[in-house]
Design a protein around this motif. Structure first.
Motif, short mmCIF file in Angstrom:
data_model
loop_
_atom_site.label_atom_id
_atom_site.label_comp_id
_atom_site.label_asym_id
_atom_site.label_seq_id
_atom_site.Cartn_x
_atom_site.Cartn_y
_atom_site.Cartn_z
N UNK A 26 -20.09 -10.74 49.07
CA UNK A 26 -20.34 -12.15 49.33
C UNK A 26 -21.32 -12.31 50.49
N UNK A 27 -21.16 -11.46 51.51
CA UNK A 27 -22.10 -11.51 52.63
C UNK A 27 -23.50 -11.18 52.20
N UNK A 47 -30.29 -16.69 51.87
CA UNK A 47 -30.98 -17.04 53.10
C UNK A 47 -32.40 -16.47 53.10
N UNK A 48 -32.52 -15.22 52.64
CA UNK A 48 -33.84 -14.58 52.58
C UNK A 48 -34.74 -15.31 51.59
N UNK A 49 -34.19 -15.66 50.42
CA UNK A 49 -35.00 -16.35 49.42
C UNK A 49 -35.39 -17.74 49.89
N UNK A 80 -35.86 -7.52 47.68
CA UNK A 80 -36.91 -8.11 48.51
C UNK A 80 -38.28 -7.94 47.86
N UNK A 81 -38.54 -6.74 47.34
CA UNK A 81 -39.82 -6.48 46.67
C UNK A 81 -39.95 -7.33 45.41
N UNK A 116 -26.79 -21.97 45.23
CA UNK A 116 -26.00 -20.98 45.96
C UNK A 116 -24.51 -21.21 45.73
N UNK A 117 -24.03 -22.45 46.03
CA UNK A 117 -22.61 -22.72 45.95
C UNK A 117 -22.10 -22.57 44.53
N UNK A 118 -22.86 -23.07 43.57
CA UNK A 118 -22.45 -22.98 42.17
C UNK A 118 -22.39 -21.55 41.70
N UNK A 119 -23.38 -20.78 42.10
CA UNK A 119 -23.44 -19.40 41.62
C UNK A 119 -22.38 -18.53 42.28
N UNK A 120 -22.15 -18.75 43.59
CA UNK A 120 -21.14 -17.96 44.29
C UNK A 120 -19.76 -18.20 43.68
#
Length: 612
Positions: A519-520, A527-529, A364-365, A604-608
């Motif tokens: 994964x969560x 979501x945070x980003x 986060x930082x 997101x999907x590609x990286x996951x």
């Protein structure tokens, strides 16, 4: 920032008319991370420009004062000082080579120096002698050449044609500095039609256009139109002669008490106005320029000129964005390392969840730092890169956490297994009934191991590893125990296999649970980003709308002045520009939501899928 003791030459004007950036001086700018208020002064040589800049620096010396007919300043000299009235800001003073130097005889070179002063400054001071008459305006012909020497965009926009350069000039007011005209050795009364007027009214009257057609009218109006159209603020100061002719040659040595009181008073007014009203340098979109950014912009503009092309503000900003966004990624990764290094003393963590919490705090930082430093990250390419790099770093720290856990668990088992190992080596378990004693000692070790805290996430696996090592020994002891029947041995074997299988099942379940947590965490991270990106884009949207509103206000002022002077055609052109700006503001709300939702999901999907 460390204050520069004396000015230094930032852009050198070498023999042959070639201009280069002094990299050592540019490095001084690179070390300034504060916002900069940049005041540049231009004008004919030997008009006292350097004296005014020294006053702004709070000094009587510094920039060289020419006391002869020769120009002292070659190129553009820079002096960085703490801003006297804006804490956390740096005042960057740029003293330019005198225009029209007879020794140089290169008007093209003068035009580039003038253009660079415009491009780099947030306030442009034009210094002249006498009055604002047609001759003074003609000496300011460099302003009429700005459309030929500065490009706003790298290529015409959709639907644009041959008049693109003229269209671009409508954007100059957005990105150009404010304008101050300083008139030295002014000896007229500030009157108009027998009534007293202010210095600003004197300038406004001098900038009025003539009606009519023909070359004379065009030549008369052109510099005035450019000043009104390109620069968003027009201020005027008139100065008496500072001292007697003899004393002018040693101004650096004179005390304020030796100068004419009216001159000292006006110089004080000038400095106060600049300190209070000169704003930090910004780029289109409201991005505040730091010293480091300013240095990069100077290099980009000068390299464009040296290559024979016209400096393009869009290209310069995109090049700057690439540099700064790459730097923001690296500094964010360093921030993550710094935050995690403060937490590694908690390794091994008792659970995966505890480790992920440490990672989340650090991440986060890091992302916050990236968001604060990045700008114009096209398609969020650098942010996507940061996401991948942070995931890689998380994996490395996760491995360190696992290694710390494994090392601690093995050391614990080594301590707990002393009695068991001694019994094996001394043959204690090879006697009748030895298998039962072996099983009891082994269970005692397992119970003590399970009851020891702080083992970390590899506890099950290390225990299983140890017990598998003892399987052959246990099997040998079982077969050698003559007190057991064949049936007893079969039951003991089945029990050992069941216990091993149960432990394997627990390890598999634990690994699956950790994978789900991982994964969560990745989904939470995205979501945070995305939320932080939305906040940043919303802030950028508001800045752009605010900037457009400011532009509309400026153009309405310009339109009112044109209407008052009877230039209806100019008013119609300005009306079109105002309408375009209002349409831009209206459209920015509609594309914002779609753009944000489209930016990160693909990454997101590609990286996951790649990660898992």
């Amino acid at each position: 920032m460390a204050q520069m003791k004396l000015p230094m030459c930032l852009i050198e004007n070498q023999e042959g008319g070639e201009i280069v950036v002094n990299q050592d001086v540019a490095q001084i700018l690179s070390d300034i991370t504060q916002p900069v208020v940049v005041v540049a002064i231009v004008g004919k040589y030997r008009t006292g420009k350097s004296y005014l800049m020294n006053k702004l620096a709070g000094r009587s010396d510094g920039f060289a004062l020419g006391s002869t007919v020769q120009s002292k300043t070659k190129g553009i000299w820079m002096w960085c000082v703490p801003h006297p009235s804006k804490p956390g800001h740096t005042l960057v003073l740029l003293d330019t080579e005198g225009l029209g130097d007879v020794e140089k005889g290169d008007s093209k070179n003068d035009a580039w120096i003038f253009s660079l002063a415009v491009l780099l400054s947030s306030t442009l001071v034009y210094n002249s002698v006498g009055t604002i008459d047609q001759q003074a305006m003609e000496q300011l012909h460099y302003v009429t050449e700005l459309t030929e020497r500065i490009k706003v965009k790298s290529s015409p926009g959709e639907g644009k044609g041959e008049d693109e350069e003229e269209d671009e000039s409508t954007e100059f007011k957005r990105i150009f500095p404010s304008f101050i005209w300083c008139i030295r050795d002014f000896n007229l009364k500030l009157e108009l039609d027998g009534k007293p007027i202010t210095e600003d009214e004197y300038l406004q009257n001098a900038l009025k256009l003539k009606k009519g057609t023909g070359k004379k009218v065009t030549d008369y109006n052109l510099p005035r139109e450019c000043i009104r159209h390109f620069f968003h603020s027009h201020k005027c100061f008139v100065f008496d002669r500072p001292a007697s002719k003899a004393n002018l040659q040693r101004l650096e040595e004179l005390q304020e008490s030796d100068l004419e009181p009216e001159f000292v008073k006006e110089a004080g007014k000038f400095c106060t106005y600049v300190y209070q009203n000169s704003k930090p340098k910004t780029l289109s979109g409201g991005h505040t320029v730091t010293g480091r950014w300013l240095g990069n912009l100077a290099v980009t503009y000068v390299e464009a000129i040296r290559s024979g092309s016209v400096p393009c503000m869009e290209n310069a900003v995109l090049a700057l964005a690439q540099i700064e966004n790459s730097r923001a990624v690296q500094e964010a990764l360093c921030k993550y390392d710094s935050e995690m290094s403060q937490r590694v003393d908690r390794f091994p963590t008792e659970t995966q969840e505890e480790f992920l919490n440490l990672h989340q705090e650090s991440e986060k930082e890091a992302v916050k730092l990236f968001m604060n430093q990045s700008f114009k990250d096209e398609n969020q390419e650098h942010q996507k890169n940061l996401i991948e790099k942070l995931a890689e770093k998380r994996a490395k720290y996760s491995q360190r956490n696992e290694e710390a856990s494994a090392a601690k668990c093995r050391a614990l088992i080594q301590d707990l297994s002393v009695s068991l190992e001694r019994g094996i080596s001394e043959g204690e378990y090879t006697k009748p009934g030895g298998h039962q004693r072996f099983v009891e000692e082994k269970q005692k070790l397992v119970d003590a191991y399970n009851g020891s805290p702080g083992k970390g996430i590899k506890a099950l696996e290390v225990l299983q590893e140890f017990l598998i090592e003892k399987e052959k020994v246990g099997a040998s002891i079982l077969q050698a125990d003559k007190s057991l029947s064949v049936k007893d041995k079969e039951i003991a074997e089945q029990r050992a296999q069941a216990e091993a299988a149960e432990r394997e099942k627990q390890i598999l379940e634990e690994n699956n649970r950790r994978l789900e947590q991982l994964m969560g965490d990745q989904e939470r991270s995205f979501a945070q980003q995305q939320e932080m990106l939305m906040e940043k884009m919303e802030e950028d949207r508001k800045k752009m709308i605010q900037e457009n509103d400011w532009m509309i206000t400026e153009k309405l002022k310009e339109q009112a002045a044109m209407l008052n002077e009877g230039f209806k055609r100019n008013c119609e052109m300005l009306e079109d520009q105002i309408r375009d700006l209002r349409e831009q503001n209206a459209s920015r709300g509609s594309w914002f939501g779609d753009l944000v939702s489209a930016v990160l999901p693909g990454a997101v999907s590609g990286f996951v899928s790649k990660l898992f």
